[in-house]
Structures are given as C-alpha cells and as structure tokens.
Scaffold this active site. Structure first.
Site, mmCIF file in Angstrom:
data_model
loop_
_atom_site.group_PDB
_atom_site.id
_atom_site.type_symbol
_atom_site.label_atom_id
_atom_site.label_comp_id
_atom_site.label_asym_id
_atom_site.label_seq_id
_atom_site.Cartn_x
_atom_site.Cartn_y
_atom_site.Cartn_z
ATOM 1 C CG HIS A 86 29.978 32.570 26.274
ATOM 2 N ND1 HIS A 86 29.094 31.522 26.428
ATOM 3 C CD2 HIS A 86 29.277 33.682 26.587
ATOM 4 C CE1 HIS A 86 27.918 31.981 26.822
ATOM 5 N NE2 HIS A 86 27.995 33.292 26.917
ATOM 6 C CG ASP A 88 30.312 28.219 28.152
ATOM 7 O OD1 ASP A 88 30.579 29.305 27.588
ATOM 8 O OD2 ASP A 88 30.058 28.134 29.365
ATOM 9 C CG ASP A 149 23.784 33.265 26.977
ATOM 10 O OD1 ASP A 149 24.904 33.709 26.655
ATOM 11 O OD2 ASP A 149 23.415 33.162 28.157
ATOM 12 C CD GLU A 183 29.635 34.283 29.971
ATOM 13 O OE1 GLU A 183 29.288 35.431 30.308
ATOM 14 O OE2 GLU A 183 28.811 33.343 29.869
ATOM 15 C CD GLU A 184 26.109 30.899 29.951
ATOM 16 O OE1 GLU A 184 25.878 31.376 31.083
ATOM 17 O OE2 GLU A 184 25.555 31.307 28.916
ATOM 18 C CG ASP A 206 27.110 36.992 26.064
ATOM 19 O OD1 ASP A 206 26.098 36.402 25.643
ATOM 20 O OD2 ASP A 206 27.697 36.679 27.118
ATOM 21 C CG HIS A 388 21.037 30.532 31.284
ATOM 22 N ND1 HIS A 388 21.690 30.872 32.458
ATOM 23 C CD2 HIS A 388 21.830 31.013 30.276
ATOM 24 C CE1 HIS A 388 22.795 31.527 32.177
ATOM 25 N NE2 HIS A 388 22.904 31.628 30.857
#
Length: 417
Positions: A86, A88, A149, A183-184, A206, A388
């Site tokens: 992903h 994002d 990520d 995705e997040e 991932d 994150h």
C-alpha cells in the site's frame, strides 16, 4: 539459485524517493482515494514501471496501480501470482516533508534523530536492532514518521520487478503488481479489481522482521454504542439530568483491563474504544473488536453490552443501542485451503538465506480482505519497524532480503508448475 551476487539492488534508492512524497490517508474523507496526494506516488510508480518495460502499468481513477510482468517460461500452466503493497501512510503521525537519513554500519549505539533529539532509537526499546549490527538503518529526522509502512514494501516490489525484467535467467510465470491506497484506514481494497488482477495467489509485502511470514490475522468487527441521555438546564438539573457524556465515560472506565489492547498479547483478543463524541442528550463510542477466533467476537461485544447494562442501571431514564458491523476476517480460514501458497513463501524466505518464521498478526492487512475476495494472500516481511511513529525504521539489508524473497517466490511457482 543464489540471486545475491547477480543483482544490483535498487530498493534503497527507490525507497528514499518514495518516502519524500506525502501520501497520508484521511479517515474522515469519503472519497477514494481518501486523499488525492496518494496519486502523486501512484503516477511516479507507473512512470517507473513503464520505464523498465512493463507496458500495461497504469493508475486508475481510484488511485490503484496495476501492472503485469509477462511470463518468460515455456511452461503454460504456471499460476498467475500477485504482489501487493500500500502507498498510503498512517494518519497517526505526519508524513509531510519526510527527511530520510541512512545511518551506515549501525554499531549498536543509540540513534538520535537530529530534528528532535528526544527521539532516540535504543536497542532495549527496538529489540530487532540487535540483529542489525553492521547493517545500514534508515530513519526519518525526528519530526515525522518514515513511511517504511509500507513504502519499504512498495520499493521492494518495484526492485523485484526491475530485476525480473533485467534478469531473464529467473524463470517465472505471469506476475501481477498491485499498489493500493487507504490501507491504513481500512479501505485498501474497497475498489480493487480482482478480475483485472486475475491471479491465483497474492503476497502482501507489509511485514516486520526479516524472515516473518504471516498467515493469520485478527478477525475484526467495528461497533458503535449510542447513548441516549436526558438533557435539561444545568441550573435546574437535580434529579432530572442524565448526561450521556458521563454515562459514556463510566462505560469506558468499566471496560475490563484484561480485554484491552494494553492488557493483552499473543493470541488474545480485545475490545478497544477508539472515538468518543457527543453532548448531554446523546453520545457515541466507537469500538474496534478483535480476536483470532470469529466466535469470540460476539462474546467481546457482549462484554460491552454487559458494562453498558450495569452503568445504565444508575440512569433509569437513559437508553443505549449497540450496532456491530463486520470489518474483516482471519485470512487463515482461506489460506488453509491452499497450503502451497504459504509453503512456497516459507521456502522462498529460506532460499534468501533467512530463517523463515510463521507468525500471526495482531491486526490486519490488505491480504485479510483480498483472501475473502477470492485472492488468498499471506503477508511477507518488508523489514519495517516501529510503525506509525517518529522512530520508524527499516534496514537496507532487510529490504534486499525481501527483494530476493519475492524473486524466489516467482521462481518456485514456476519450478512447481
């Protein structure tokens, strides 16, 4: 085949470009993608894919990147496989103006991030750093997340595509590439076109530590508790007012610690309040409910009801409703029907010279939903750590191992056809 000596890896250079593009998704948006800026990375990836000779690479209106690497084997029965990451980054921490730093030949000392010296990577807090002595560590500068990520996964798939197009000695069938937005925020495959992908199996890139393959995720529900209180003028409220805000606070306070994220680990599920909003007359609490066993989700929702029932006994004129909705289910339920998908992934990791470890995810991936959309999808390590947050990091050498794993997966499917 040992790919190590034959490849000039491009993953690091790609990664350093990609993380400087702000692709943060927005849970409050109703569009797809949730932020138009995610397409900025999508357009770049398409241009790079076209440049290496992948003729059908394109970005669709919803921000998804699709591409096809043609087969180079004479075998006609090689299953089509797909690799997915992903684009994002998480809403939890800024992804704007990321300044990546490569810390060469890590020696075990603390890594102090220069733009915020309070951000320090210590081996005691990041245990996998003990496996990185002598390796090159990439971090952000201290004011933002890094975006490993999942831009590490994006860079690894892009590098693998480059290698496949430039190393015809690596025999493979048709290989599909899918890069997703959002995705997040749990919407990563909302608009994914499974028919266009046309694959038998997929691997998301991932995961965390080198060697990890994850074939099991949480099953997940979301729930909204709506509390209807009694509002009246606060100057004349005695014996009358029943504040929905205070009721909500008591319900949250009454949730059992042993069913909270901070009180659980390994294969234990949890109930987690993620948002509270409202006023005196009405308040809402949004929950996420997680467990590896589907049957336990209902029991966890019943815990919320039990706490609410207990609290509402003290507020006889107030009521509540709890609405539960399915989010995703444990992908192991699907992958168990196709054991070779996981087996080939584990073998590929071993061929890359890494100890293969079968793991479970205390969370979900795009693969959770793809699996139930007809595309069985385990998750392969990308080397990303401390997701994150400002201390997010990735190892250059782990990224190279992920690229090799992708290439070995392609070769193994061809060998076994």
């Amino acid at each position: 085949m040992d790919f190590t000596s034959q490849l000039g890896f491009t993953a690091t250079e790609r990664f350093l470009r990609y993380v400087q593009i702000d692709t943060q998704s927005d849970p409050g948006s109703t569009t797809c993608p949730s932020t138009e800026k995610q397409k900025d990375l999508g357009w770049l990836l398409v241009q790079e894919l076209l440049a290496i000779g992948i003729a059908d690479a394109h970005l669709d209106e919803f921000g998804y990147v699709y591409a096809t690497i043609p087969a180079n084997t004479e075998k006609e029965n090689v299953p089509v496989i797909c690799f997915c990451s992903h684009m994002d980054t998480a809403p939890d921490c800024s992804g704007k103006d990321v300044k990546p730093i490569v810390h060469r030949k890590y020696n075990g000392d603390d890594i102090v991030l220069p733009d915020d010296p309070t951000q320090v990577l210590r081996m005691a807090e990041h245990p996998d750093l003990k496996n990185q002595i002598g390796n090159d560590i990439i971090t952000a500068s201290g004011n933002t997340l890094l975006g490993a990520d999942n831009k590490a996964g994006v860079a690894e798939i892009m590098d693998a595509a480059y290698q496949l197009m430039n190393h015809p000695e690596i025999q493979h069938g048709v290989v599909k590439i899918l890069f997703t937005p959002d995705e997040e925020i749990g919407r990563g495959v909302d608009k994914a076109d499974i028919t266009k992908i046309g694959a038998f199996a997929c691997y998301t890139i991932d995961g965390e530590s080198a060697g990890n393959l994850e074939n099991e995720t949480f099953s997940a529900d979301g729930a909204r508790l709506t509390i209807n209180g009694v509002s009246t003028h606060p100057g004349f409220a005695k014996g009358k007012m029943e504040s929905a805000i205070k009721i909500a606070a008591q319900i949250v306070a009454g949730l059992p610690y042993e069913l909270s994220p901070e009180g659980t680990e390994d294969m234990q599920g949890f109930v987690h309040p993620v948002d509270i909003a409202g006023h005196i007359e009405q308040a809402t609490i949004d929950f996420i409910i997680r467990d590896f066993e589907d049957d336990k989700l209902k029991a966890h929702a019943d815990v919320i009801r039990g706490v609410a029932d207990k609290v509402l006994k003290r507020f006889p004129n107030s009521t509540y409703t709890l609405k539960v909705r399915e989010q995703y289910r444990n992908m192991k339920n699907v992958l168990a029907q196709h054991p070779q998908i996981v087996d080939y992934g584990m073998e590929a990791i071993r061929r890359a010279g890494v100890e293969a470890k079968l793991c479970s995810i205390r969370g979900g991936t795009d693969g959770s939903r793809l699996s139930f959309m007809g595309l069985p999808t385990p998750n392969i390590f990308a080397g990303e750590h401390a997701f994150h947050g400002k201390q997010e990091w990735v190892s250059v050498q782990d990224m190279h191992k992920a690229v090799q794993t992708i290439l070995h997966i392609c070769a193994i499917w061809e060998e076994n056809a």
